[in-house]
Scaffold this motif. Structure first.
Motif, PDB file in Angstrom:
ATOM      1  N   MET A   1       9.543  28.656  56.084  1.00 24.58           N
ATOM      2  CA  MET A   1      10.930  29.110  56.028  1.00 24.58           C
ATOM      3  C   MET A   1      11.185  30.062  54.864  1.00 24.58           C
ATOM      4  N   VAL A   2      10.531  29.811  53.732  1.00 26.12           N
ATOM      5  CA  VAL A   2      10.706  30.709  52.582  1.00 26.12           C
ATOM      6  C   VAL A   2      10.125  32.084  52.897  1.00 26.12           C
ATOM      7  N   SER A   3       9.025  32.110  53.654  1.00 23.09           N
ATOM      8  CA  SER A   3       8.433  33.403  54.016  1.00 23.09           C
ATOM      9  C   SER A   3       9.342  34.190  54.958  1.00 23.09           C
ATOM     10  N   LEU A   4      10.102  33.464  55.790  1.00 20.74           N
ATOM     11  CA  LEU A   4      11.024  34.124  56.718  1.00 20.74           C
ATOM     12  C   LEU A   4      12.358  34.469  56.072  1.00 20.74           C
ATOM     13  N   PHE A   5      12.832  33.578  55.190  1.00 17.42           N
ATOM     14  CA  PHE A   5      14.141  33.758  54.536  1.00 17.42           C
ATOM     15  C   PHE A   5      13.989  33.570  53.024  1.00 17.42           C
ATOM     16  N   PRO A   6      13.384  34.545  52.359  1.00 16.03           N
ATOM     17  CA  PRO A   6      13.092  34.399  50.922  1.00 16.03           C
ATOM     18  C   PRO A   6      14.325  34.271  50.034  1.00 16.03           C
ATOM     19  N   SER A   7      15.488  34.689  50.520  1.00 14.52           N
ATOM     20  CA  SER A   7      16.687  34.626  49.685  1.00 14.52           C
ATOM     21  C   SER A   7      17.320  33.231  49.662  1.00 14.52           C
ATOM     22  N   VAL A   8      16.912  32.378  50.589  1.00 15.50           N
ATOM     23  CA  VAL A   8      17.463  31.014  50.647  1.00 15.50           C
ATOM     24  C   VAL A   8      16.637  30.105  49.750  1.00 15.50           C
ATOM     25  N   PRO A   9      17.275  29.309  48.878  1.00 13.48           N
ATOM     26  CA  PRO A   9      16.533  28.407  47.994  1.00 13.48           C
ATOM     27  C   PRO A   9      15.619  27.471  48.783  1.00 13.48           C
ATOM     28  N   ALA A  10      14.415  27.216  48.261  1.00 16.80           N
ATOM     29  CA  ALA A  10      13.419  26.396  48.957  1.00 16.80           C
ATOM     30  C   ALA A  10      13.917  24.982  49.212  1.00 16.80           C
ATOM     31  N   TRP A  11      14.710  24.441  48.275  1.00 14.92           N
ATOM     32  CA  TRP A  11      15.144  23.050  48.407  1.00 14.92           C
ATOM     33  C   TRP A  11      16.034  22.845  49.640  1.00 14.92           C
ATOM     34  N   VAL A  12      16.718  23.900  50.076  1.00 18.25           N
ATOM     35  CA  VAL A  12      17.589  23.784  51.250  1.00 18.25           C
ATOM     36  C   VAL A  12      16.767  23.418  52.482  1.00 18.25           C
ATOM     37  N   TRP A  13      15.620  24.065  52.636  1.00 15.47           N
ATOM     38  CA  TRP A  13      14.775  23.801  53.806  1.00 15.47           C
ATOM     39  C   TRP A  13      14.161  22.410  53.744  1.00 15.47           C
ATOM     40  N   VAL A  14      13.708  22.024  52.563  1.00 15.80           N
ATOM     41  CA  VAL A  14      13.089  20.698  52.420  1.00 15.80           C
ATOM     42  C   VAL A  14      14.102  19.598  52.700  1.00 15.80           C
ATOM     43  N   VAL A  15      15.272  19.697  52.085  1.00 13.72           N
ATOM     44  CA  VAL A  15      16.303  18.665  52.274  1.00 13.72           C
ATOM     45  C   VAL A  15      16.744  18.600  53.736  1.00 13.72           C
ATOM     46  N   SER A  16      16.944  19.755  54.359  1.00 16.45           N
ATOM     47  CA  SER A  16      17.384  19.779  55.758  1.00 16.45           C
ATOM     48  C   SER A  16      16.333  19.167  56.677  1.00 16.45           C
ATOM     49  N   TYR A  17      15.084  19.573  56.488  1.00 15.41           N
ATOM     50  CA  TYR A  17      14.000  19.052  57.326  1.00 15.41           C
ATOM     51  C   TYR A  17      13.847  17.536  57.153  1.00 15.41           C
ATOM     52  N   VAL A  18      13.806  17.086  55.909  1.00 15.52           N
ATOM     53  CA  VAL A  18      13.620  15.659  55.634  1.00 15.52           C
ATOM     54  C   VAL A  18      14.780  14.846  56.197  1.00 15.52           C
TER      55      VAL A  18
END
Length: 448
Positions: A114-131
């Motif tokens: 997700m960071v590779s696709l949307f580098p401007s979005v903080p990494a923690w957002v993807w981790v928290v959402s997925y988990v």
């Protein structure tokens, strides 16, 4: 055991196989292709074939033990019931390292995608959402987990089939070996046995997942399906790895085409099917990671549940089953919290120690067959029993033992450190070995 304190039996044979395949993540063959191809001098499918043989011996031992002890504890249960409760605890503790880290690895991979696709979005957002999503699904229903996992596994297998079609076209057009009918992916000049074994040590970890299906024994509609589920998971997963590895190696005899050999999946998709297929192929890898995340999250929560029910972990917390959902809710939540560490961890750090416990578990499952059938039941007096209950598990234990001693130094250091922590905890639990660990007794657990 009362109904409200037991896991719900809702899983059939193919649902369990699907969970095992989801755990194994079939598309991982493309992620690790570059690494294994370099290590084996271009015989990736041969490395998978060697690994498949090793896993089959261990799978046979799992099939024997799951019929004797039809509970959700896997290697932990088999070792404590056939050898020693203290040894069983240590095996379970070692396996816990592997099981706890796998959900975190999936969360970390999702973060990377997700960071590779949307580098401007903080990494923690993807981790928290997925988990949050994976934890919620596991907490709600094992049947719901199984259904979603099945959809994702079917999707990724369909994409692998599409890769085989595109690959066949490219081979007929002269790419790579220029033909499907070639033995080069299996044997050619310069291939060394030591290099193949090293590659097999790496790809053997792709099979982690067939053992995890034993965690669903208490949720299987019929316990009798478990040995079949174990062997089917190994055979189907192994066949996918072998065939996909064969085509990939025929298409790419060397790794010279790849800019990033640490994860070749995106480039394989691009070179074989073009940009659109590459995007779909990466989407399949994303689905595979989610499927593996669902399966690994649910399996470790079951291991914690069994250890809690036995009293070797605090029973009120780890042995709790939600009365409505009939899932080990608190364990599911705990695994989700641990997975949040993927926000800051690196894949290299986690993967360096993830296989320490798995290989220990495999070794002791083989040894538990000998302990139960040969030592306790004296099943060695006929040629068939001698071969089935002594020779086969000795071969299985020896093969997994060889892989264990060839682990990376970081894995051994991290794994041994974890084991020392477990040993110290057991010292506290037994008051310096002055008291015994509680026995595996369902009725006793209910009364406590």
């Amino acid at each position: 055991m009362s109904d409200q304190n037991s896991l719900k039996r809702s899983l059939g044979l193919w649902a369990i196989v699907g969970l095992g395949l989801g755990y194994m993540t079939p598309t991982v063959v493309f992620d690790t292709f570059g690494i294994v191809s370099k290590q084996t001098d271009g015989v990736v499918p041969l490395a998978y074939l060697v690994a498949l043989v090793v896993m089959l011996f261990t799978g046979l031992s799992y099939g024997k033990m799951v019929k004797v002890f039809p509970s959700a504890g896997s290697a932990y249960t088999y070792t404590r019931e056939t050898m020693s409760k203290r040894l069983g605890f240590m095996v379970g503790w070692a396996a816990l390292l592997d099981y706890l880290l796998l959900p975190m690895v999936n969360a970390l991979i999702i973060r990377i995608y997700m960071v590779s696709l949307f580098p401007s979005v903080p990494a923690w957002v993807w981790v928290v959402s997925y988990v949050a999503v994976v934890t919620g699904i596991n907490a709600w229903s094992m049947k719901g987990t199984s259904r979603l996992n099945t959809i994702l596994v079917v999707f990724e297998i369909t994409l692998i089939a599409a890769f085989l079609v595109f690959g066949s076209i490219q081979l007929s057009n002269g790419m790579g070996a220029g033909t499907i009918m070639t033995t080069d992916p299996l044997i050619h000049a310069g291939v060394q046995v030591g290099a193949v074994l090293t590659g097999a040590t790496v790809v053997c970890f792709s099979f982690i997942g067939f053992d995890a299906v034993t965690m669903y024994t208490e949720e299987a509609k019929h316990v009798s399906v478990m040995p079949k589920a174990i062997l089917l998971t190994i055979f189907i997963g192994g066949a996918i790895f072998f065939v996909a590895g064969y085509f990939a190696q025929a298409l790419f005899p060397t790794v010279a085409h790849f800019h990033n050999t640490d994860d070749t999946l995106p480039e394989i998709g691009l070179y074989v099917g073009g940009k659109i297929f590459q995007l779909v192929f990466v989407a399949g890898a994303f689905a595979a990671t989610v499927a593996s995340g669902l399966a690994s999250h649910s399996s470790v929560s079951r291991l914690l549940y069994v250890m809690g029910r036995n009293g070797v972990l605090p029973r009120k917390f780890f042995g709790y089953v939600h009365p409505r959902f009939r899932t080990p809710l608190l364990n599911v939540i705990l695994v989700g919290v641990v997975s949040l560490l993927a926000i800051s961890m690196t894949l290299e750090l986690i993967s360096s120690v993830i296989n320490f416990g798995a290989l220990i578990a495999f070794t002791f499952v083989n040894l538990s067959v000998i302990a139960y059938f040969v030592v306790h039941k004296k099943r060695y007096k006929t040629p068939r029993d001698f071969f089935t209950y002594l020779v086969l598990p000795i071969i299985g234990a020896g093969m997994t033992g060889i892989l264990w001693v060839n682990l990376h130094a970081d894995a051994l250091i991290g794994g041994i450190s974890w084991t020392v922590i477990g040993f110290l905890y057991m010292l506290v639990l037994t008051k310096g070995f002055r008291t015994k660990l509680q026995s595996f007794d369902f009725e006793e657990a209910d009364r406590s």
